[in-house]
Motif scaffolding. Structure first.
Motif, PDB file in Angstrom:
ATOM      1  N   UNK A  16       0.843  -1.191   0.000  1.00 35.08           N
ATOM      2  CA  UNK A  16       0.000   0.000   0.000  1.00 35.08           C
ATOM      3  C   UNK A  16       0.873   1.234   0.000  1.00 35.08           C
ATOM      4  N   UNK A  17       0.307   2.304  -0.521  1.00 32.69           N
ATOM      5  CA  UNK A  17       0.966   3.597  -0.478  1.00 32.69           C
ATOM      6  C   UNK A  17       0.500   4.303   0.781  1.00 32.69           C
ATOM      7  N   UNK A  18       1.452   4.730   1.592  1.00 34.97           N
ATOM      8  CA  UNK A  18       1.136   5.367   2.869  1.00 34.97           C
ATOM      9  C   UNK A  18       0.475   6.723   2.601  1.00 34.97           C
ATOM     10  N   UNK A  19      -0.734   6.875   3.124  1.00 36.41           N
ATOM     11  CA  UNK A  19      -1.489   8.114   2.945  1.00 36.41           C
ATOM     12  C   UNK A  19      -1.393   8.973   4.207  1.00 36.41           C
ATOM     13  N   UNK A  20      -1.843  10.197   4.075  1.00 35.28           N
ATOM     14  CA  UNK A  20      -1.859  11.117   5.216  1.00 35.28           C
ATOM     15  C   UNK A  20      -2.690  10.541   6.368  1.00 35.28           C
ATOM     16  N   UNK A  21      -3.776   9.822   6.046  1.00 34.06           N
ATOM     17  CA  UNK A  21      -4.639   9.271   7.099  1.00 34.06           C
ATOM     18  C   UNK A  21      -3.973   8.132   7.859  1.00 34.06           C
ATOM     19  N   UNK A  22      -2.855   7.638   7.356  1.00 29.64           N
ATOM     20  CA  UNK A  22      -2.097   6.587   8.038  1.00 29.64           C
ATOM     21  C   UNK A  22      -0.866   7.152   8.736  1.00 29.64           C
ATOM     22  N   UNK A  33       4.757  13.269   9.760  1.00 22.45           N
ATOM     23  CA  UNK A  33       4.081  12.716   8.584  1.00 22.45           C
ATOM     24  C   UNK A  33       4.817  11.450   8.125  1.00 22.45           C
ATOM     25  N   UNK A  34       4.778  10.435   8.976  1.00 21.31           N
ATOM     26  CA  UNK A  34       5.379   9.133   8.697  1.00 21.31           C
ATOM     27  C   UNK A  34       4.348   8.052   9.000  1.00 21.31           C
ATOM     28  N   UNK A  35       4.551   6.857   8.450  1.00 25.60           N
ATOM     29  CA  UNK A  35       3.672   5.717   8.671  1.00 25.60           C
ATOM     30  C   UNK A  35       3.571   5.468  10.171  1.00 25.60           C
ATOM     31  N   UNK A  36       2.357   5.543  10.687  1.00 24.83           N
ATOM     32  CA  UNK A  36       2.126   5.414  12.122  1.00 24.83           C
ATOM     33  C   UNK A  36       2.162   3.956  12.564  1.00 24.83           C
ATOM     34  N   UNK A  37       2.650   3.731  13.759  1.00 28.17           N
ATOM     35  CA  UNK A  37       2.649   2.384  14.322  1.00 28.17           C
ATOM     36  C   UNK A  37       1.235   1.797  14.376  1.00 28.17           C
ATOM     37  N   UNK A  38       0.204   2.557  14.811  1.00 32.92           N
ATOM     38  CA  UNK A  38      -1.146   1.972  14.793  1.00 32.92           C
ATOM     39  C   UNK A  38      -1.602   1.556  13.389  1.00 32.92           C
ATOM     40  N   UNK A  39      -1.204   2.293  12.364  1.00 31.12           N
ATOM     41  CA  UNK A  39      -1.558   1.922  10.988  1.00 31.12           C
ATOM     42  C   UNK A  39      -0.822   0.655  10.572  1.00 31.12           C
ATOM     43  N   UNK A  40       0.433   0.514  10.999  1.00 34.05           N
ATOM     44  CA  UNK A  40       1.185  -0.693  10.697  1.00 34.05           C
ATOM     45  C   UNK A  40       0.559  -1.894  11.397  1.00 34.05           C
ATOM     46  N   UNK A  41       0.129  -1.721  12.624  1.00 29.97           N
ATOM     47  CA  UNK A  41      -0.518  -2.804  13.367  1.00 29.97           C
ATOM     48  C   UNK A  41      -1.800  -3.240  12.659  1.00 29.97           C
ATOM     49  N   UNK A  42      -2.609  -2.286  12.227  1.00 27.23           N
ATOM     50  CA  UNK A  42      -3.842  -2.631  11.512  1.00 27.23           C
ATOM     51  C   UNK A  42      -3.531  -3.420  10.252  1.00 27.23           C
ATOM     52  N   UNK A  43      -2.529  -2.991   9.509  1.00 20.35           N
ATOM     53  CA  UNK A  43      -2.150  -3.695   8.288  1.00 20.35           C
ATOM     54  C   UNK A  43      -1.704  -5.127   8.597  1.00 20.35           C
ATOM     55  N   UNK A  44      -0.921  -5.317   9.637  1.00 24.29           N
ATOM     56  CA  UNK A  44      -0.476  -6.655  10.040  1.00 24.29           C
ATOM     57  C   UNK A  44      -1.675  -7.516  10.436  1.00 24.29           C
ATOM     58  N   UNK A  45      -2.605  -6.958  11.197  1.00 22.11           N
ATOM     59  CA  UNK A  45      -3.813  -7.704  11.589  1.00 22.11           C
ATOM     60  C   UNK A  45      -4.593  -8.149  10.356  1.00 22.11           C
ATOM     61  N   UNK A  46      -4.809  -7.225   9.418  1.00 24.98           N
ATOM     62  CA  UNK A  46      -5.593  -7.541   8.220  1.00 24.98           C
ATOM     63  C   UNK A  46      -4.939  -8.628   7.375  1.00 24.98           C
ATOM     64  N   UNK A  47      -3.645  -8.498   7.142  1.00 23.84           N
ATOM     65  CA  UNK A  47      -2.953  -9.452   6.270  1.00 23.84           C
ATOM     66  C   UNK A  47      -2.791 -10.801   6.972  1.00 23.84           C
ATOM     67  N   UNK A  48      -2.632 -10.797   8.281  1.00 22.89           N
ATOM     68  CA  UNK A  48      -2.590 -12.061   9.030  1.00 22.89           C
ATOM     69  C   UNK A  48      -3.909 -12.810   8.873  1.00 22.89           C
ATOM     70  N   UNK A  78       3.476   8.843   1.362  1.00 21.41           N
ATOM     71  CA  UNK A  78       3.723   8.763  -0.081  1.00 21.41           C
ATOM     72  C   UNK A  78       4.568   7.571  -0.481  1.00 21.41           C
ATOM     73  N   UNK A  79       5.269   6.977   0.473  1.00 22.33           N
ATOM     74  CA  UNK A  79       6.078   5.789   0.200  1.00 22.33           C
ATOM     75  C   UNK A  79       5.187   4.556   0.122  1.00 22.33           C
TER      76      UNK A  79
END
Length: 143
Positions: A16-22, A33-48, A78-79
């Motif tokens: 995914x492309x990291x958005x402002x909301x993440x 304005x960097x990828x937040x730890x809570x957003x990373x956790x959500x992504x890990x939960x979803x993909x798991x 944006x990354x």
């Protein structure tokens, strides 16, 4: 409950492309304005969950019960990040997974995650009973 077909080695991956909301600034977990730890956790939960679900019979799902996460490096908004989650062990209804998160430059996170396979109908009955017990008490406190 029918037996799930889950085995070590099953995996799922997503980019995914990291958005402002993440971002940490948007989510309140920081001011940058960097990828937040809570957003990373959500992504890990979803993909798991995606790694496990194909092996589940109808009427079953999984819930997260434990997560040990390490956020190793910043990723600017944006990354692109890529997460891969792989089942490492199955013990009864508990499924252990290992996750790695990469951006274009380096590994930015990793986690050990445990999910429990549950019967959806039974779980929903339990939640409904709990909600009914709390409905007479607006604070949710006992007594």
């Amino acid at each position: 409950m029918a037996e799930p077909r889950i085995a070590p080695g099953q995996s799922a991956e997503r980019t995914l492309t990291v958005s402002e909301t993440q971002s940490a600034r948007h989510l309140g977990s920081g001011s940058l304005r960097v990828f937040a730890t809570p957003a990373m956790i959500l992504l890990i939960e979803e993909v798991s969950r995606e790694a496990i679900e194909p092996g589940l019979p109808a009427g079953q799902t999984t819930v997260g019960v434990e997560l040990h996460v390490r956020h190793l490096a910043p990723t600017p908004v944006g990354s692109t990040v890529r997460v891969r989650c792989e089942v490492t062990a199955v013990d009864g209804n508990r499924v252990e997974l290992h996750a790695e998160v990469w951006d274009e430059a380096e590994k930015v996170g990793e986690a050990e995650h445990t999910r429990a396979v549950i019967d959806l109908e039974r779980f929903q009955r339990r939640v409904a009973a709990k909600a009914a017990g709390l409905s007479g008490n607006p604070t949710g406190a006992g007594g």
